[in-house]
Design a protein around this motif. Structure first.
Motif, PDB file in Angstrom:
ATOM      1  N   ALA A 431       0.844  -1.203   0.000  1.00 11.28           N
ATOM      2  CA  ALA A 431       0.000   0.000   0.000  1.00 11.28           C
ATOM      3  C   ALA A 431       0.871   1.242   0.000  1.00 11.28           C
ATOM      4  N   ARG A 476     -13.048  -2.152   1.857  1.00 15.96           N
ATOM      5  CA  ARG A 476     -12.458  -3.029   0.835  1.00 15.96           C
ATOM      6  C   ARG A 476     -13.413  -3.224  -0.345  1.00 15.96           C
ATOM      7  N   GLY A 479     -11.079  -1.626  -5.338  1.00 12.92           N
ATOM      8  CA  GLY A 479     -10.009  -1.589  -6.319  1.00 12.92           C
ATOM      9  C   GLY A 479     -10.517  -1.466  -7.742  1.00 12.92           C
ATOM     10  N   THR A 509      -7.574   0.753   2.769  1.00 13.27           N
ATOM     11  CA  THR A 509      -8.458   0.459   1.649  1.00 13.27           C
ATOM     12  C   THR A 509      -7.672   0.014   0.424  1.00 13.27           C
ATOM     13  N   ASP A 510      -8.324  -0.770  -0.427  1.00 12.70           N
ATOM     14  CA  ASP A 510      -7.751  -1.061  -1.744  1.00 12.70           C
ATOM     15  C   ASP A 510      -8.273  -0.076  -2.785  1.00 12.70           C
ATOM     16  N   HIS A 525      -4.640   2.060  -1.854  1.00 15.48           N
ATOM     17  CA  HIS A 525      -4.237   1.372  -3.092  1.00 15.48           C
ATOM     18  C   HIS A 525      -3.736  -0.046  -2.805  1.00 15.48           C
ATOM     19  N   ILE A 526      -4.238  -0.690  -1.752  1.00 17.91           N
ATOM     20  CA  ILE A 526      -3.691  -1.997  -1.373  1.00 17.91           C
ATOM     21  C   ILE A 526      -3.762  -2.956  -2.553  1.00 17.91           C
ATOM     22  N   SER A 527      -2.620  -3.580  -2.813  1.00 15.91           N
ATOM     23  CA  SER A 527      -2.480  -4.491  -3.947  1.00 15.91           C
ATOM     24  C   SER A 527      -1.843  -5.786  -3.456  1.00 15.91           C
ATOM     25  N   GLU A 529      -5.791  -6.360  -4.769  1.00 13.85           N
ATOM     26  CA  GLU A 529      -7.059  -5.922  -4.214  1.00 13.85           C
ATOM     27  C   GLU A 529      -7.898  -7.125  -3.770  1.00 13.85           C
ATOM     28  N   GLY A 534      -6.967 -10.736  -2.889  1.00 14.02           N
ATOM     29  CA  GLY A 534      -5.977 -10.146  -2.007  1.00 14.02           C
ATOM     30  C   GLY A 534      -6.297 -10.415  -0.547  1.00 14.02           C
ATOM     31  N   LEU A 536      -6.654  -8.664   1.981  1.00 19.69           N
ATOM     32  CA  LEU A 536      -7.607  -7.783   2.650  1.00 19.69           C
ATOM     33  C   LEU A 536      -8.977  -8.445   2.759  1.00 19.69           C
TER      34      LEU A 536
END
Length: 606
Positions: A431, A476, A479, A509-510, A525-527, A529, A534, A536
Motif C-alpha cells: 500500500a 475493501r 479496487g 483500503t484497496d 491502493h492496497i495491492s 485488491e 488479495g 484484505l
C-alpha cells in the motif's frame, strides 16, 4: 553537483529493467515518423477531407510545406480548471500563423471533475476515464494530419490520459499547455474546518455550501495541492511545459503570452529542422524519475503512484512502488502546500514556485538536469520565472532564496528529510501512505479493524456513534476490478472528527483517497485488491491491525494457521446506473494499482 547516489542507482535500475521495452518503443515511434500515417503519404481524397473546413489555413495545409499542429483539448465549461480553454484553439491558430504554421483541433477528450463526483456513484468512472481520454487522444492524432501536437488539459486523470495517448504518437513534438489556478479564495484550512463542523451536525448545509463556494469561486484549477496541481508540477519536472507556466492565473496577459510561447516553441521543435524534439524522446527514464522526485519533494498527490507507472508504460519504461519508496528515502520535502501546509499554490508560486523547486533539486543532485526538455538543453533551462516587460514575455532566473519559508524551503533546510510518501507492506499486501500531511505522532496506529464494503456505510456508522474508539477503519472491494477504484475523499471529514476527539484512527483500503486528503494515516491502493483474492478479503472485524509508516508495516495480527484457513469475503454484486455498467469491460481486464490500474495497457501488452 554530482547525482545523489540513491537517485542514480534507482535510475540505472529502471533503465536496465526497461531496456527491452524501451528499445521496442523507440523503434516503433521512429518507424511511425517515417512510415506511419502522415500527410505526404495521404491520398488526395484523404488530404482533401482533412483541410476541407480549414478556412484561411486551407492553402497552407494543402501545400504541405508548413507544420500543422494537432490540438487535443479537454475543454468544457462545467469544470473550472478547463473552462479557460474555450478560446485557446482560436488563439493557438493565430499564434501558429505568426510562425508560418497552422493548427487544427484534432479532437476533444472527456474531462471529468472529481470535485463534482466525490462521494457519488459516478466516481466509479473516474479512474477509467483516464483510459478513455488516452484512447480519445489516439483517435484525434490518428488522422495523420499533424507534425506536432499541443495538449490542453490540467486535472486529475486528464493529463495522464493525454500523455498516455500522445506517447503512442511519440514521434510528434508535443507540448502541454496549462490554463492556471483560480485566484485564492477562502483558505483551504477554513473550508475543512466547516466540513468537519457539518459532519458533526454543528452547521447546516447552507453554511457548508457558502464555505465551499467561497473556496471554489471562479475559473481555474482548485488551489490546493491535489492531483491536478501535482500534474502541473510533474509536467515542469519533465520539461513538458514552458518554464514557470503551471501556476499563472487565467485571464492574464502573462498567461496568454506563455500560450503564444508554447505554440511558437512547438513549431521550432519540428522534424524538418535540427531542433527536433519528439515527445517519446523527451519522456525518458530520467524524466520519469524527475517526476517522482518532484512528487516527493513537494508532497504531491498519492494518485500519481498509480498514474506514473501507467504513463511510463506507454513510453516503454517500467517503474514500481519499490523505486518510488527508495527515492522517498533520499528526497527531502521542500514544499508545504495545503493539505500539507496552510498556503495554496498561489502562495507557493509567490514564494518561488516551480523555478525555485527545479533549481534546488537540480542543484542538490536530486533531479536529472540532462533531459531533452521541450524548451532547452537541460531542465535547468526551465528554472526561470516568467514575467511581462511591457508587452513582451521574458524570463528571470529562479530566486536564490524562498520568499516564504513556511511554504518553500531549500533542499539543505527541508521540512523533513525524506519524501512525502511511504510504501507499506505485510500480510495485508502492499500500500501507499502519504505522510507529508500526517503528524509524525500518528505514523503508527495499532487498533482493531472495523470493516466496510461501502463508504456510505462508514458515514452511517459514524453518525450512529459506532466509531467512537480507537479503530483501523477498512473499506475493501474498492479496487479497479471491483468497482473502478473510486476516491473515498468524503470520509476525510468524519475520520478527522474522530481523530480530533482523541481516538487513534487509521484508514485502510484497496481504493483511492483524494490527492487532497491530509491528516489521517491512510494505507491506500492496497495491492492485490480484495476482488482479486488479495489478503484484505480475509480480514475480519476486531482483528488487530498495525499501520506503521516508520517501519513500512501493514500487518494483521492473526495466527498464521487461522489466517490460512479463512475464506475470502464475498465481493458485492456489480452495480448499475450512472453509466457504470458500460465500464464492466475495463473493470474485468484491469491490472493492479501498482502497475497503473489500466485495462487498456494490460490488453495492449504494454
Amino acid at each position: 553537483m554530482s547525482m545523489n547516489p540513491i537517485v542514480a542507482k534507482v535510475t540505472d535500475r529502471i533503465i536496465e529493467r526497461s531496456k527491452g521495452s524501451r528499445s521496442a518503443y523507440l523503434d516503433m515511434i521512429d518507424r511511425q515518423r517515417d512510415d506511419g500515417v502522415h500527410r505526404p503519404a495521404m491520398s488526395c481524397g484523404n488530404l482533401a477531407h482533412g483541410f476541407a473546413a480549414s478556412g484561411d489555413d486551407k492553402a497552407t495545409i494543402r501545400s504541405g510545406k508548413a507544420m500543422n499542429i494537432g490540438i487535443v483539448t479537454a475543454y468544457n465549461d462545467m469544470l473550472s480548471a478547463h473552462q479557460p480553454y474555450g478560446r485557446y484553439p482560436e488563439q493557438i491558430k493565430i499564434f501558429a500563423r505568426e510562425k508560418g504554421a497552422t493548427a487544427q483541433v484534432a479532437g476533444g477528450v472527456p474531462a471529468m471533475c472529481d470535485g463534482v463526483t466525490q462521494g457519488q456513484d459516478s466516481m466509479e468512472l473516474s479512474l477509467f476515464s483516464r483510459d478513455v481520454i488516452a484512447m480519445s487522444t489516439a483517435v484525434g492524432l490518428s488522422h495523420g494530419m499533424f507534425e506536432g501536437a499541443l495538449l490542453l488539459g490540467i486535472c486529475d486523470k486528464i493529463v495522464p490520459g493525454l500523455l498516455i495517448g500522445a506517447l503512442r504518437f511519440g514521434h510528434l513534438p508535443t507540448i502541454l499547455i496549462p490554463a492556471g489556478p483560480m485566484p485564492s479564495g477562502l483558505a483551504n484550512k477554513e473550508k475543512v474546518r466547516v466540513r468537519q463542523l457539518y459532519a458533526e451536525g454543528k452547521v447546516g448545509k447552507e453554511e457548508l455550501l457558502e464555505a465551499e463556494s467561497a473556496s471554489y469561486h471562479g475559473a481555474g484549477t482548485c488551489t490546493f495541492f491535489g492531483t491536478a496541481n501535482s500534474n502541473q508540477m510533474m509536467m515542469e519536472m519533465m520539461g513538458l511545459h514552458m518554464p514557470g507556466s503551471s501556476f499563472v492565473n487565467p485571464g492574464t496577459k502573462l498567461r496568454q503570452e506563455l500560450t503564444r510561447a508554447a505554440v511558437h516553441q512547438v513549431t521550432n521543435n519540428g522534424w524538418a529542422g535540427e531542433n527536433y524534439r519528439p515527445l517519446g524522446h523527451c519522456i525518458d527514464e530520467k524524466a520519469i524519475v524527475n517526476a517522482v522526485v518532484g512528487l516527493l519533494a513537494t508532497g504531491g498527490s498519492t494518485n500519481h503512484v498509480i498514474h506514473l507507472p501507467a504513463i511510463a508504460r506507454s513510453a516503454g519504461i517500467v517503474i514500481d512502488w519499490d523505486d518510488m519508496d527508495e527515492l522517498s528515502g533520499a528526497v527531502p520535502l521542500i514544499a508545504s502546500v495545503y493539505p500539507n501546509g496552510s498556503g495554496d499554490v498561489n502562495h507557493f508560486t509567490a514564494a518561488g514556485g516551480m523555478p525555485y523547486v527545479i533549481r534546488e533539486l537540480v542543484g542538490a543532485g536530486l533531479a536529472h538536469d540532462d533531459i531533452p526538455t521541450v524548451y532547452g538543453s537541460s531542465l535547468s533551462d526551465g528554472a526561470k520565472q516568467p514575467l511581462m516587460e511591457g508587452d513582451l514575455l521574458s524570463f528571470d532566473d529562479a530566486p536564490e532564496q524562498s520568499a516564504d519559508e513556511t511554504i518553500l524551503r531549500s533542499a539543505s533546510n527541508p521540512f523533513q528529510g525524506d519524501g512525502g510518501m511511504k510504501l507499506l507492506q505485510g500480510n495485508l499486501g502492499r500500500a501507499t501512505m502519504k505522510v507529508s500531511a500526517v503528524d509524525q505522532s500518528r505514523w503508527t496506529i495499532e487498533a482493531p479493524a472495523r470493516i466496510f464494503h461501502d463508504q456510505n456505510d462508514v458515514i452511517t456508522a459514524f453518525k450512529a456513534g459506532e466509531l467512537n474508539r480507537d479503530l483501523v477503519i477498512v473499506v475493501r472491494f474498492q479496487g479497479p476490478a471491483a468497482n473502478g477504484m473510486p476516491e473515498l475523499h468524503k470520509l476525510t471529514a468524519p475520520l478527522g472528527v474522530l481523530q480530533d476527539k482523541g481516538y487513534k484512527i487509521a484508514f485502510v483500503t484497496d481504493g483511492r483517497m483524494s490527492g487532497a486528503s491530509g491528516k489521517i494515516p491512510s494505507a491506500i491502493h492496497i495491492s492485490p485488491e480484495a476482488f482479486h483474492g488479495g489478503p484484505l478479503g480475509k480480514l475480519q472485524n476486531e482483528d488487530m491491525v498495525r499501520v506503521c509508516a516508520q517501519t513500512g508495516e501493514l500487518t494483521a495480527f492473526v495466527d498464521e494457521a487461522i489466517w490460512e484457513a479463512r475464506e475470502q469475503a464475498a465481493a458485492p454484486s456489480p452495480t448499475f446506473g450512472t453509466g457504470r455498467e458500460l465500464f464492466a469491460m475495463l473493470r474485468r481486464h484491469s491490472d493492479p494499482a501498482e502497475k497503473g490500474g489500466s485495462a487498456m495497457l494490460a490488453e495492449a501488452g504494454l
